[in-house]
Design a protein around this motif. Structure first.
Motif, mmCIF file in Angstrom:
data_model
loop_
_atom_site.group_PDB
_atom_site.id
_atom_site.type_symbol
_atom_site.label_atom_id
_atom_site.label_comp_id
_atom_site.label_asym_id
_atom_site.label_seq_id
_atom_site.Cartn_x
_atom_site.Cartn_y
_atom_site.Cartn_z
ATOM 1 N N ASP A 98 0.848 -1.197 0.000
ATOM 2 C CA ASP A 98 0.000 0.000 0.000
ATOM 3 C C ASP A 98 0.882 1.245 0.000
ATOM 4 O O ASP A 98 1.580 1.519 0.983
ATOM 5 C CB ASP A 98 -0.887 -0.017 1.247
ATOM 6 N N PRO A 99 0.896 2.026 -1.082
ATOM 7 C CA PRO A 99 1.771 3.202 -1.147
ATOM 8 C C PRO A 99 1.403 4.292 -0.146
ATOM 9 O O PRO A 99 2.199 5.202 0.087
ATOM 10 C CB PRO A 99 1.590 3.685 -2.593
ATOM 11 N N GLN A 100 0.224 4.201 0.457
ATOM 12 C CA GLN A 100 -0.138 5.152 1.505
ATOM 13 C C GLN A 100 0.530 4.808 2.833
ATOM 14 O O GLN A 100 0.617 5.644 3.728
ATOM 15 C CB GLN A 100 -1.667 5.178 1.690
ATOM 16 N N ARG A 101 1.006 3.582 2.954
ATOM 17 C CA ARG A 101 1.639 3.134 4.190
ATOM 18 C C ARG A 101 3.091 2.724 3.985
ATOM 19 O O ARG A 101 3.797 2.447 4.960
ATOM 20 C CB ARG A 101 0.850 1.944 4.755
ATOM 21 N N ALA A 102 3.546 2.670 2.754
ATOM 22 C CA ALA A 102 4.920 2.272 2.441
ATOM 23 C C ALA A 102 5.589 3.347 1.595
ATOM 24 O O ALA A 102 4.921 4.076 0.854
ATOM 25 C CB ALA A 102 4.931 0.941 1.688
ATOM 26 N N THR A 103 6.905 3.454 1.708
ATOM 27 C CA THR A 103 7.690 4.393 0.901
ATOM 28 C C THR A 103 8.372 3.619 -0.214
ATOM 29 O O THR A 103 9.260 2.806 0.033
ATOM 30 C CB THR A 103 8.752 5.107 1.760
ATOM 31 N N ILE A 104 7.951 3.845 -1.458
ATOM 32 C CA ILE A 104 8.537 3.190 -2.628
ATOM 33 C C ILE A 104 9.343 4.247 -3.381
ATOM 34 O O ILE A 104 8.795 5.279 -3.772
ATOM 35 C CB ILE A 104 7.451 2.598 -3.542
ATOM 36 N N PHE A 105 10.649 4.004 -3.585
ATOM 37 C CA PHE A 105 11.514 5.038 -4.160
ATOM 38 C C PHE A 105 12.626 4.409 -4.998
ATOM 39 O O PHE A 105 12.851 3.196 -4.950
ATOM 40 C CB PHE A 105 12.110 5.907 -3.051
ATOM 41 N N THR A 106 13.314 5.240 -5.765
ATOM 42 C CA THR A 106 14.383 4.777 -6.654
ATOM 43 C C THR A 106 15.753 5.252 -6.165
ATOM 44 O O THR A 106 15.887 6.342 -5.608
ATOM 45 C CB THR A 106 14.172 5.288 -8.090
ATOM 46 N N HIS A 107 16.746 4.411 -6.415
ATOM 47 C CA HIS A 107 18.122 4.714 -6.067
ATOM 48 C C HIS A 107 18.568 6.092 -6.560
ATOM 49 O O HIS A 107 19.077 6.923 -5.815
ATOM 50 C CB HIS A 107 19.021 3.686 -6.773
ATOM 51 N N SER A 108 18.404 6.287 -7.866
ATOM 52 C CA SER A 108 18.999 7.452 -8.521
ATOM 53 C C SER A 108 18.375 8.764 -8.083
ATOM 54 O O SER A 108 18.962 9.834 -8.294
ATOM 55 C CB SER A 108 18.880 7.313 -10.046
ATOM 56 N N ALA A 109 17.198 8.702 -7.467
ATOM 57 C CA ALA A 109 16.501 9.930 -7.068
ATOM 58 C C ALA A 109 16.919 10.423 -5.692
ATOM 59 O O ALA A 109 16.530 11.519 -5.297
ATOM 60 C CB ALA A 109 14.990 9.698 -7.095
ATOM 61 N N VAL A 110 17.730 9.640 -4.973
ATOM 62 C CA VAL A 110 18.068 9.990 -3.594
ATOM 63 C C VAL A 110 19.580 10.223 -3.501
ATOM 64 O O VAL A 110 20.366 9.318 -3.200
ATOM 65 C CB VAL A 110 17.609 8.897 -2.611
ATOM 66 N N THR A 111 19.992 11.454 -3.772
ATOM 67 C CA THR A 111 21.408 11.796 -3.851
ATOM 68 C C THR A 111 22.150 11.539 -2.547
ATOM 69 O O THR A 111 23.261 10.996 -2.539
ATOM 70 C CB THR A 111 21.562 13.275 -4.245
ATOM 71 N N ALA A 112 21.567 11.911 -1.436
ATOM 72 C CA ALA A 112 22.245 11.777 -0.144
ATOM 73 C C ALA A 112 22.502 10.322 0.207
ATOM 74 O O ALA A 112 23.511 9.985 0.829
ATOM 75 C CB ALA A 112 21.425 12.448 0.953
ATOM 76 N N LEU A 113 21.604 9.430 -0.188
ATOM 77 C CA LEU A 113 21.815 8.000 0.033
ATOM 78 C C LEU A 113 23.100 7.547 -0.650
ATOM 79 O O LEU A 113 23.947 6.877 -0.048
ATOM 80 C CB LEU A 113 20.621 7.217 -0.522
ATOM 81 N N ASN A 114 23.241 7.898 -1.914
ATOM 82 C CA ASN A 114 24.408 7.457 -2.681
ATOM 83 C C ASN A 114 25.707 8.088 -2.183
ATOM 84 O O ASN A 114 26.776 7.487 -2.302
ATOM 85 C CB ASN A 114 24.185 7.760 -4.164
ATOM 86 N N GLN A 115 25.622 9.269 -1.597
ATOM 87 C CA GLN A 115 26.829 9.900 -1.064
ATOM 88 C C GLN A 115 27.371 9.144 0.150
ATOM 89 O O GLN A 115 28.569 9.208 0.448
ATOM 90 C CB GLN A 115 26.544 11.360 -0.691
ATOM 91 N N LEU A 116 26.520 8.401 0.834
ATOM 92 C CA LEU A 116 26.970 7.602 1.972
ATOM 93 C C LEU A 116 27.910 6.479 1.554
ATOM 94 O O LEU A 116 28.655 5.939 2.373
ATOM 95 C CB LEU A 116 25.764 6.994 2.702
ATOM 96 N N LEU A 117 27.886 6.127 0.269
ATOM 97 C CA LEU A 117 28.778 5.072 -0.213
ATOM 98 C C LEU A 117 30.243 5.410 0.053
ATOM 99 O O LEU A 117 31.045 4.518 0.375
ATOM 100 C CB LEU A 117 28.559 4.859 -1.721
#
Length: 350
Positions: A98-117
């Motif tokens: 249920d997208p109202q209760r879950a967060t569905i997202f893509t790798h490439s759209a989250v810059t700060a996530l990838n910077q943690l690498l």
């Protein structure tokens, strides 16, 4: 071949976690996801997807990443990426997320996530990456002549996926346990070197950690041996008719000595909420033909509601893109907060 892994400790911990989830589901945040390399199959469904839906219904916070950057681990280019990302969202929603209760997202759209690498790579050695059995297996089946740096560092990137949102629970099959152990190592080393910031996430093993494909090897999109969730009933029947069994006519449930037959029995049992041993006894001397008939009926009956929802959802692709837009916004806000905390802990917050 992936190295043998002692799953007993993870199984014991999973049993403990199930009790805790029943009592306090709000304590847990799940991070899970898939690479958009093709449509999801029954191995995904019973390995992790079924668990995701169950956990969401129990009240656990769910974050689902579509790892589009990781498509490039074993491919030169990411073909038809937008359609495949949307198709993954379609599979998720049709399965009950249920997208109202879950967060569905893509790798490439989250810059700060990838910077943690970058800081995370400093916490592991080249030798540790080289010993990862899951990476070895992926490299062995890679489509590329040379191993890319992205493939080699895949477990560290996956650690960033899990830790950016401080997830503390990851539903996995047994083949993913080495990846998760490295995530736990990275979290522990960061906490020891800088300051306590990240949880050490636990694995939650599914009831069917590993289903075999129709050729008797691990079910995989890239190996062409998978039964897709989106397949028609006729396509499913054809694939199961061609599934590998063995030369013994009498059907028994013996995972160690008859893995292909046992996997088919387990699949039918999971779809019908049955015991595989009882199914084997019912089929008995009916042989492989009756076994495959039973499996086909069980799979098609179980997937019929999912396939009907999928057909309906597929008529509105704009809705799928809006689900991603909202999920990406939520994931970005969370990742920016975590990255700011990492910078502060490392003394790089200028």
């Amino acid at each position: 071949m992936t190295s043998l892994i002692d799953t007993a400790p993870a199984a014991r911990r999973s049993a403990e976690l199930e009790q805790l989830i029943q009592q306090q589901p709000e304590r847990f945040r799940v991070l899970t996801g898939d690479r958009p390399t093709g449509l999801l199959h029954l191995g995904h469904y019973f390995g992790t997807l079924h668990n995701r839906v169950r956990l969401q219904r129990q009240g656990v916070e769910l974050m689902v990443i579509i790892a589009d950057y990781q498509v490039l681990t074993d491919r030169d280019i990411a073909e038809h990426l937008q359609q495949r990302v949307e198709d993954l969202v379609l599979d998720y929603l049709s399965a009950g997320i249920d997208p109202q209760r879950a967060t569905i997202f893509t790798h490439s759209a989250v810059t700060a996530l990838n910077q943690l690498l970058l800081p995370f790579l400093s916490l592991v050695s080249v030798a540790e990456l080289g010993r990862n059995p899951t990476v070895k297996d992926e490299i062995a089946h890679s489509r590329q002549n040379a191993v890319s740096g992205l493939m080699f560092t895949y477990p560290v990137h996956q650690a960033a996926d899990i830790l950016f949102g401080k997830a503390n629970l990851v539903p996995v099959g047994q083949d993913q346990l080495p990846h998760l152990e490295l995530t736990r190592t990275i979290a522990r080393r960061f906490n020891d070197r800088y300051r306590p910031l990240f949880p050490q996430p636990d694995a939650l093993l599914s009831p069917a950690p590993l289903l075999l494909g129709t050729d008797g090897t691990k079910m995989s999109k890239s190996r062409g041996n998978a039964i897709l969730l989106s397949a028609t009933a006729d396509e499913t029947a054809r694939q199961i008719r061609g599934a590998k069994t063995d030369s013994q006519r009498h059907i028994t449930y013996d995972p160690q000595n008859r893995p292909e037959v046992a996997s088919l029995l387990l699949l039918a049992a999971l779809c019908g909420d049955r015991d595989p041993q009882e199914l084997a006894e019912e089929i008995g001397s009916g042989g492989a033909a009756l076994l495959k008939k039973v499996v086909t009926e069980a799979v098609n009956e179980h997937l019929a509601p999912l396939r009907a929802r999928r057909a309906e959802l597929a008529t509105d692709r704009a809705h799928l893109r809006e689900v991603l837009h909202q999920g990406n916004a939520a994931a970005n806000a969370l990742a920016e907060t975590t990255l700011a905390e990492v910078r502060q802990a490392m003394g790089t917050h200028y």
